[in-house]
Design an enzyme around this catalytic site. Structure first.
Site, PDB file in Angstrom:
ATOM      1  N   GLU A 258      37.928  43.208  41.031  1.00  0.00           N
ATOM      2  CA  GLU A 258      37.921  42.355  42.215  1.00  0.00           C
ATOM      3  C   GLU A 258      39.196  41.528  42.323  1.00  0.00           C
ATOM      4  OE1 GLU A 258      33.153  41.429  42.463  1.00  0.00           O
ATOM      5  OE2 GLU A 258      34.446  40.028  41.406  1.00  0.00           O
TER       6      GLU A 258
ATOM      7  N   LYS B 138      42.670  35.576  41.924  1.00  0.00           N
ATOM      8  CA  LYS B 138      42.310  36.036  40.583  1.00  0.00           C
ATOM      9  C   LYS B 138      42.039  37.528  40.631  1.00  0.00           C
ATOM     10  CE  LYS B 138      38.228  34.996  38.597  1.00  0.00           C
ATOM     11  NZ  LYS B 138      37.238  34.227  37.811  1.00  0.00           N
TER      12      LYS B 138
ATOM     13  N   THR C 132      33.714  42.472  28.597  1.00  0.00           N
ATOM     14  CA  THR C 132      33.025  42.791  29.853  1.00  0.00           C
ATOM     15  C   THR C 132      33.863  42.321  31.044  1.00  0.00           C
ATOM     16  OG1 THR C 132      30.913  42.473  28.770  1.00  0.00           O
ATOM     17  CG2 THR C 132      30.912  42.405  31.153  1.00  0.00           C
TER      18      THR C 132
ATOM     19  N   ALA D 224      29.548  35.813  25.650  1.00  0.00           N
ATOM     20  CA  ALA D 224      30.872  35.197  25.638  1.00  0.00           C
ATOM     21  C   ALA D 224      30.929  33.847  26.368  1.00  0.00           C
ATOM     22  CB  ALA D 224      31.901  36.160  26.241  1.00  0.00           C
TER      23      ALA D 224
ATOM     24  N   GLY E  54      24.154  34.559  35.479  1.00  0.00           N
ATOM     25  CA  GLY E  54      24.338  35.987  35.189  1.00  0.00           C
ATOM     26  C   GLY E  54      24.140  36.910  36.378  1.00  0.00           C
TER      27      GLY E  54
ATOM     28  N   ASP F 229      25.148  38.113  39.408  1.00  0.00           N
ATOM     29  CA  ASP F 229      26.356  37.815  40.170  1.00  0.00           C
ATOM     30  C   ASP F 229      26.969  39.039  40.845  1.00  0.00           C
ATOM     31  OD1 ASP F 229      27.249  39.130  37.993  1.00  0.00           O
ATOM     32  OD2 ASP F 229      28.766  37.663  37.430  1.00  0.00           O
TER      33      ASP F 229
END
Lengths: 353, 353
Positions: free
Chosen positions: B64, B77, B92, B147, B233, B235
């Site tokens: 993305e 980003k 990940t 993480a 999470g 998302d």
């Protein structure tokens, strides 16, 4: 995917390394090889995910992200366009790009693309002309002698067989500089006092001016039968170079119609005006030029697939040349779920040092 | 714009420099200061150009680009999400970002954002909880101990005042590692054998699991009145963590509704289900929590403005700390129109050397 060593390190090609790479390979060879990769990718055009570019417009210019993917590799370019930058001693266009592995999402290459964009734009223009210009084309008028001009000239020499160049720019010092830069490179170069003078007898006319406005660099009576026009400068809404009447007389070829109808010369025409897709010509699906008297027009705006080709080409070159440095861009803890632990180990290491 | 020296050199914050920066500033101080910048930007939410993120999906994950701009600065980003990466010893999620000057289009900062994203996500979660959780919240259940977990824990300690942490993960070694990493940091940490056990008596429940699937980390009977749920999470499309019934009982707060309706927990609900925008709470335009018994839910998916804040914060820090290196990313010829001449001068220089 098999584990790679130093997963966190991304090869980076700086401006200095890019210049060395171009010089090592030789500018014309670089353009020829890059053109071959562009043709390869245009032949498999349908394999690409063709997202429209994401543009952030501001009063002074635009910042764009141009992503694409062939399902194996993902590439994007960051590029700005700020016509007024030259006033402040800055580049109108600067760019950099990333090539990534689709399967893992990990970047494989970060490279400058200011120089690379000039090279890929020139290679793309020449690829189009090889398919669209008369095969006996030897003379090119080059109108607009800014940062892209020498790259266009050498690409047309190497890829199309152009031998004679006729330069024109509103600013005569730009033409003189272009002529000086090209001296000794095997082109016969003439600086002209008017665009009219430059296009007389030209087989190919390349327009690559930079002002963001509706301009008429070429008027209708200046374009004779059989000419190929390579329109590079008209590349965003509100920026065109050709008189509308030229478009109406020409067979128009574009990269990606949804983008070109917004950004290209054809923004002057209705949304249904017929255009042909260059990739279909390159893939042998449709004819390019159909007669010696036809006027062909490549309405170039630059598309993400070309940048993808350029990234792919540069990646293929850096392995052998070593012209890159490793960039510590990605966090790569030994245990992937333990990002925080990586921070703690860094703390220990710093305390020990 | 006044000319800047070394225009071609872009400050680069590597993973190593980012770790040093976080440790120099102190993790909790970093989170607190970053939270302040996020709040500042959320208060002026309407100033931002909110482009939806540009996602390239593939069978294994997604890459993305998340751009935004406030008219002065432009940030984006690059981030991937590949749940299966851990199998191959890869992260990940990895990320990097760019901050640029809108007026010139020139990049001002390139930085790793894998670590920074974990920090900004945690800071964002805690900012939301400060506005939505009961003010007497001291105990947090943290479900999913990958993480992001330690960052979430410390952000809630620093920003919300959480003192007790109850960990649960399908993989007990993940919880143990999280507890070990957090030891001595001022939190009372308990590893639990079930999510049910973890949420008992929790004022705040944070879910931050990684599998890309419709999962039910929390079922309806596990959530008592007055709880604040921080759902991190779930998302992306096809990835949720909460049972639909919980959503129906909760007051739902989101970052940017058009994105959250596609990516968040609320993809399980109809497109008209009422949600509130977090920025309006932070800006004081609407109420956050309205009673001690209300269940509040922050359906977090991560939005470009938060990355913008993080980039802005890092940029403010590197000047003083010197924790960056200069990257030769932009071609910067002395005469902007003479890009080709720069190449020729490089050739001369190389021959002379």
């Amino acid at each position: 995917m098999a584990p790679r060593p130093n997963l966190n390190i991304v090869p980076f090609v700086s401006v200095e390394h890019m210049m060395q790479l171009v010089l090592d390979v030789g500018i014309e060879t670089f353009l020829l090889e890059l053109a071959a990769v562009i043709e390869e990718d245009f032949r498999r055009w349908e394999a690409f995910d063709k997202t429209p570019r994401v543009a952030a417009h501001s009063p002074d210019g635009v910042i764009e992200l141009m992503p694409t993917s062939d399902g194996q590799l993902y590439g994007f370019k960051y590029v700005n366009g700020h016509p007024k930058n030259t006033r402040d001693g800055l580049q109108t266009v600067t760019a950099f790009g990333i090539l990534s592995d689709v399967a893992s999402g990990y970047p494989l290459l970060l490279t400058e693309m200011t120089i690379l964009t000039a090279l890929r734009t020139a290679a793309m223009s020449a690829v189009a002309a090889r398919h669209l210009a008369r095969t006996d084309s030897r003379t090119m008028a080059l109108i607009g002698n800014g940062a892209q001009s020498e790259f266009q000239a050498l690409a047309f020499k190497a890829i199309v067989g152009i031998e004679n160049l006729r330069l024109y720019d509103l600013d005569p010092t730009a033409s003189e500089r272009c002529a000086r830069n090209l001296s000794g490179m095997g082109l016969s170069v003439k600086v002209c006092r008017s665009s009219q003078g430059a296009v007389e007898g030209a087989d190919v006319i390349t327009t690559v001016t930079a002002d963001k406005q509706y301009a008429t660099i070429l008027s209708d009576n200046m374009v004779g039968p059989g000419t190929h026009i390579n329109a590079v400068g008209g590349d965003c809404p509100g920026k065109t170079e050709l008189h509308r009447d030229i478009l109406l007389r020409s067979e128009i070829f574009v990269e990606y119609p949804p983008q070109t109808r917004i950004e290209g010369e054809i923004q002057q025409l209705g949304p249904d005006h017929p255009v042909k897709e260059l990739w279909e010509v390159i893939a042998g699906r449709i004819e390019g030029r159909r007669s010696e008297r036809e006027i062909t027009l490549f309405d170039s705006v630059g598309f993400a697939v070309e940048d993808f080709s350029a990234l792919r080409y540069v990646r293929s070159k850096i392995g052998v040349t070593g012209l890159h440095q490793g960039l510590d861009l990605l966090a790569d803890p030994d245990e992937p779920r333990d990002l925080f632990g990586m921070l703690l180990r860094c703390e220990k290491r710093l305390k020990a040092a």
